[in-house]
Write a protein that holds these residues in place. Structure first.
Motif, PDB file in Angstrom:
ATOM      1  N   VAL A  37     -35.502  41.068  59.349  1.00 14.22           N
ATOM      2  CA  VAL A  37     -35.165  41.211  58.020  1.00 14.22           C
ATOM      3  C   VAL A  37     -36.590  41.482  57.253  1.00 14.22           C
ATOM      4  N   ASP A  38     -36.814  42.541  56.414  1.00 15.36           N
ATOM      5  CA  ASP A  38     -38.065  43.037  56.151  1.00 15.36           C
ATOM      6  C   ASP A  38     -37.888  43.317  54.585  1.00 15.36           C
ATOM      7  N   LEU A  39     -38.576  42.871  53.577  1.00 13.82           N
ATOM      8  CA  LEU A  39     -38.623  43.380  52.211  1.00 13.82           C
ATOM      9  C   LEU A  39     -37.221  43.503  51.619  1.00 13.82           C
ATOM     10  N   SER A  40     -36.343  42.511  51.835  1.00 15.81           N
ATOM     11  CA  SER A  40     -35.100  42.629  51.245  1.00 15.81           C
ATOM     12  C   SER A  40     -34.986  41.710  50.336  1.00 15.81           C
ATOM     13  N   ALA A  41     -34.296  42.200  49.044  1.00 18.58           N
ATOM     14  CA  ALA A  41     -33.853  41.471  48.068  1.00 18.58           C
ATOM     15  C   ALA A  41     -32.693  40.488  48.082  1.00 18.58           C
ATOM     16  N   ARG A  42     -31.827  41.046  48.718  1.00 14.10           N
ATOM     17  CA  ARG A  42     -30.550  40.434  49.128  1.00 14.10           C
ATOM     18  C   ARG A  42     -30.642  39.530  50.644  1.00 14.10           C
ATOM     19  N   GLY A  43     -29.644  38.577  50.667  1.00 12.29           N
ATOM     20  CA  GLY A  43     -29.864  37.736  51.690  1.00 12.29           C
ATOM     21  C   GLY A  43     -29.088  38.382  53.110  1.00 12.29           C
ATOM     22  N   VAL A  44     -29.408  37.663  54.023  1.00  9.80           N
ATOM     23  CA  VAL A  44     -28.925  38.157  55.152  1.00  9.80           C
ATOM     24  C   VAL A  44     -28.334  36.813  55.892  1.00  9.80           C
ATOM     25  N   SER A  45     -26.923  36.958  56.526  1.00  9.21           N
ATOM     26  CA  SER A  45     -26.488  35.658  56.963  1.00  9.21           C
ATOM     27  C   SER A  45     -26.266  35.833  58.404  1.00  9.21           C
ATOM     28  N   ILE A  46     -26.497  34.912  59.203  1.00 10.78           N
ATOM     29  CA  ILE A  46     -26.189  35.263  60.773  1.00 10.78           C
ATOM     30  C   ILE A  46     -25.249  33.934  61.142  1.00 10.78           C
ATOM     31  N   HIS A  47     -23.949  34.202  61.375  1.00 10.01           N
ATOM     32  CA  HIS A  47     -23.215  33.051  61.592  1.00 10.01           C
ATOM     33  C   HIS A  47     -22.537  32.915  62.919  1.00 10.01           C
ATOM     34  N   ARG A  48     -22.669  32.038  63.864  1.00 10.77           N
ATOM     35  CA  ARG A  48     -22.168  32.290  65.187  1.00 10.77           C
ATOM     36  C   ARG A  48     -22.312  33.277  66.088  1.00 10.77           C
ATOM     37  N   GLY A  49     -22.310  33.016  67.291  1.00 17.25           N
ATOM     38  CA  GLY A  49     -22.938  34.061  68.108  1.00 17.25           C
ATOM     39  C   GLY A  49     -23.650  33.639  69.210  1.00 17.25           C
ATOM     40  N   ILE A  50     -24.179  34.410  70.023  1.00  9.06           N
ATOM     41  CA  ILE A  50     -25.031  34.352  71.119  1.00  9.06           C
ATOM     42  C   ILE A  50     -26.255  35.403  71.038  1.00  9.06           C
ATOM     43  N   PHE A  51     -27.526  34.809  71.025  1.00  4.35           N
ATOM     44  CA  PHE A  51     -28.860  36.021  71.046  1.00  4.35           C
ATOM     45  C   PHE A  51     -29.286  35.469  72.429  1.00  4.35           C
ATOM     46  N   SER A  52     -29.444  36.316  73.417  1.00  2.00           N
ATOM     47  CA  SER A  52     -30.142  35.830  74.470  1.00  2.00           C
ATOM     48  C   SER A  52     -31.164  36.945  75.055  1.00  2.00           C
TER      49      SER A  52
END
Length: 113
Positions: A37-52
């Protein structure tokens, strides 16, 4: 971001939401092996999941093997399982110059407050 990159999101755009996302074995050059997430005026939401097993490639200078970001308004991370990421700094999550990082994110191994 090896899987997703969010850059320059304008104020006119609603918040970006990633719901129940799986990101595995992705690679990025500098930061955010799975998501950046770079140079963003709006939000980013990451909800539930698996990052591996995501990697920010240059181990000496890389940041955020799982999630990396800078100069962004709001990043929310809730209910996300993070396993086995690699980076020079912040193997799982790295942020710099981010206005708000959601304080509800409380992994068992670190308290971000």
């Amino acid at each position: 971001g090896g899987a997703e990159a969010f850059e320059d999101l304008p104020l006119s755009l609603q918040m970006v939401q990633l719901l129940s996302t799986t990101a595995s074995a992705n690679t990025a050059g500098l930061y955010g092996g799975a998501v950046s997430v770079d140079l963003s005026a709006r939000g980013v939401s990451i909800h539930r999941g698996i990052f591996s097993s995501n990697t920010a490639d240059s181990i000496d200078t890389s940041r955020g093997g799982g999630i990396g970001g800078q100069f962004s308004a709001l990043v929310q991370v809730t209910g996300l399982t993070m396993i086995g990421h690699r980076a020079g700094h912040g193997p799982a999550i790295w942020f710099s110059s981010t206005r708000d990082f959601d304080p509800l994110y409380q992994p068992t191994w670190v308290n971000p407050l």
